[in-house]
Scaffold this motif. Structure first.
Motif, PDB file in Angstrom:
ATOM      1  N   ASN A 286      10.700  -4.156   4.306  1.00  0.00           N
ATOM      2  CA  ASN A 286       9.923  -2.955   4.273  1.00  0.00           C
ATOM      3  C   ASN A 286       8.423  -3.404   4.648  1.00  0.00           C
ATOM      4  O   ASN A 286       7.990  -4.433   4.480  1.00  0.00           O
ATOM      5  N   ILE A 287       7.696  -2.499   5.397  1.00  0.00           N
ATOM      6  CA  ILE A 287       6.335  -2.737   5.685  1.00  0.00           C
ATOM      7  C   ILE A 287       5.636  -1.428   5.049  1.00  0.00           C
ATOM      8  O   ILE A 287       6.001  -0.334   5.197  1.00  0.00           O
ATOM      9  N   MET A 288       4.286  -1.881   4.491  1.00  0.00           N
ATOM     10  CA  MET A 288       3.515  -0.677   3.928  1.00  0.00           C
ATOM     11  C   MET A 288       2.223  -0.714   4.228  1.00  0.00           C
ATOM     12  O   MET A 288       1.685  -2.159   4.537  1.00  0.00           O
TER      13      MET A 288
ATOM     14  N   ARG B  38      -5.408   8.609  15.490  1.00  0.00           N
ATOM     15  CA  ARG B  38      -4.965   7.483  14.256  1.00  0.00           C
ATOM     16  C   ARG B  38      -4.806   6.140  14.511  1.00  0.00           C
ATOM     17  O   ARG B  38      -4.189   5.787  15.711  1.00  0.00           O
ATOM     18  N   GLU B  39      -5.506   5.315  13.630  1.00  0.00           N
ATOM     19  CA  GLU B  39      -5.398   4.078  14.020  1.00  0.00           C
ATOM     20  C   GLU B  39      -4.960   3.227  12.852  1.00  0.00           C
ATOM     21  O   GLU B  39      -5.069   3.522  11.460  1.00  0.00           O
ATOM     22  N   LEU B  40      -4.462   1.872  12.974  1.00  0.00           N
ATOM     23  CA  LEU B  40      -4.132   1.077  11.850  1.00  0.00           C
ATOM     24  C   LEU B  40      -5.296   0.521  11.325  1.00  0.00           C
ATOM     25  O   LEU B  40      -6.053  -0.109  12.115  1.00  0.00           O
ATOM     26  N   VAL B  41      -5.183   0.617  10.097  1.00  0.00           N
ATOM     27  CA  VAL B  41      -6.165  -0.047   9.217  1.00  0.00           C
ATOM     28  C   VAL B  41      -5.566  -1.450   8.698  1.00  0.00           C
ATOM     29  O   VAL B  41      -6.237  -2.465   8.717  1.00  0.00           O
ATOM     30  N   ALA B  42      -4.524  -1.482   8.002  1.00  0.00           N
ATOM     31  CA  ALA B  42      -4.086  -2.521   7.192  1.00  0.00           C
ATOM     32  C   ALA B  42      -2.521  -2.597   7.092  1.00  0.00           C
ATOM     33  O   ALA B  42      -1.936  -1.368   6.703  1.00  0.00           O
TER      34      ALA B  42
ATOM     35  N   GLY C 267       4.910 -11.003   2.241  1.00  0.00           N
ATOM     36  CA  GLY C 267       3.694 -11.124   2.020  1.00  0.00           C
ATOM     37  C   GLY C 267       2.701 -11.178   2.959  1.00  0.00           C
ATOM     38  O   GLY C 267       1.411 -11.661   2.966  1.00  0.00           O
ATOM     39  N   THR C 268       2.893 -10.888   4.255  1.00  0.00           N
ATOM     40  CA  THR C 268       2.038 -11.192   5.547  1.00  0.00           C
ATOM     41  C   THR C 268       1.425  -9.732   5.764  1.00  0.00           C
ATOM     42  O   THR C 268       1.854  -8.858   5.469  1.00  0.00           O
ATOM     43  N   SER C 269      -0.123  -9.954   5.811  1.00  0.00           N
ATOM     44  CA  SER C 269      -0.844  -9.116   5.974  1.00  0.00           C
ATOM     45  C   SER C 269      -1.667  -9.042   7.099  1.00  0.00           C
ATOM     46  O   SER C 269      -1.943 -10.087   7.779  1.00  0.00           O
TER      47      SER C 269
ATOM     48  N   ILE D   3      -5.492  -5.285   1.436  1.00  0.00           N
ATOM     49  CA  ILE D   3      -4.230  -4.545   1.226  1.00  0.00           C
ATOM     50  C   ILE D   3      -3.625  -5.403   0.039  1.00  0.00           C
ATOM     51  O   ILE D   3      -3.537  -6.629   0.236  1.00  0.00           O
ATOM     52  N   SER D   4      -2.781  -4.796  -0.627  1.00  0.00           N
ATOM     53  CA  SER D   4      -2.044  -5.532  -1.551  1.00  0.00           C
ATOM     54  C   SER D   4      -0.980  -4.653  -1.924  1.00  0.00           C
ATOM     55  O   SER D   4      -1.037  -3.332  -1.759  1.00  0.00           O
TER      56      SER D   4
END
Length: 118
Positions: A31-33, A44-48, A54-56, A68-69
């Motif tokens: 998954n990706i959060m 709308r834009e991606l922030v993080a 574990g890749t951010s 982001i955590s």
């Protein structure tokens, strides 16, 4: 999958806020959060975003200020926002993408308003 975001509010420039987004479940092999934002009149834009591995990644305008955590045991993603600027004012949306049954499924939270103003 239900997403519940919280933590928005009014903060002065230079201040900090921490957003949280809890997913009802994230079953699946991957998954990706992440967090997006939408300011008035803007797309709308991606922030993080953060992968389960574990890749951010961050958009350039927040790199070095936002972190982001995630807590996988709680199905929760956080966005720590420091050194906030007026241009960070927006509705922030969390998003979870689950890999399930050989396809990626996208889910959005309800949005939480962040206002940076003196």
């Amino acid at each position: 999958v239900q997403l519940q975001a919280s933590g928005g509010g009014l903060v002065q420039p230079g201040g900090s806020l921490r957003l949280s987004c809890a997913a009802s479940e994230t079953r699946g092999p991957s998954n990706i959060m992440g967090w997006y934002r939408q300011a008035p009149g803007n797309q709308r834009e991606l922030v993080a975003m953060s992968t389960i591995g574990g890749t951010s990644n961050y958009t350039n305008s927040v790199r070095g200020r936002f972190t982001i955590s995630r807590d996988n045991a709680k199905n929760t993603v956080y966005l720590q926002m420091n050194s906030l600027k007026p241009e960070d004012t927006a509705v922030y949306y969390c998003k979870v993408v689950l890999y399930r049954d050989e396809k990626w499924l996208h889910y959005w939270g309800q949005g939480t308003l962040v206002t940076v103003s003196s």
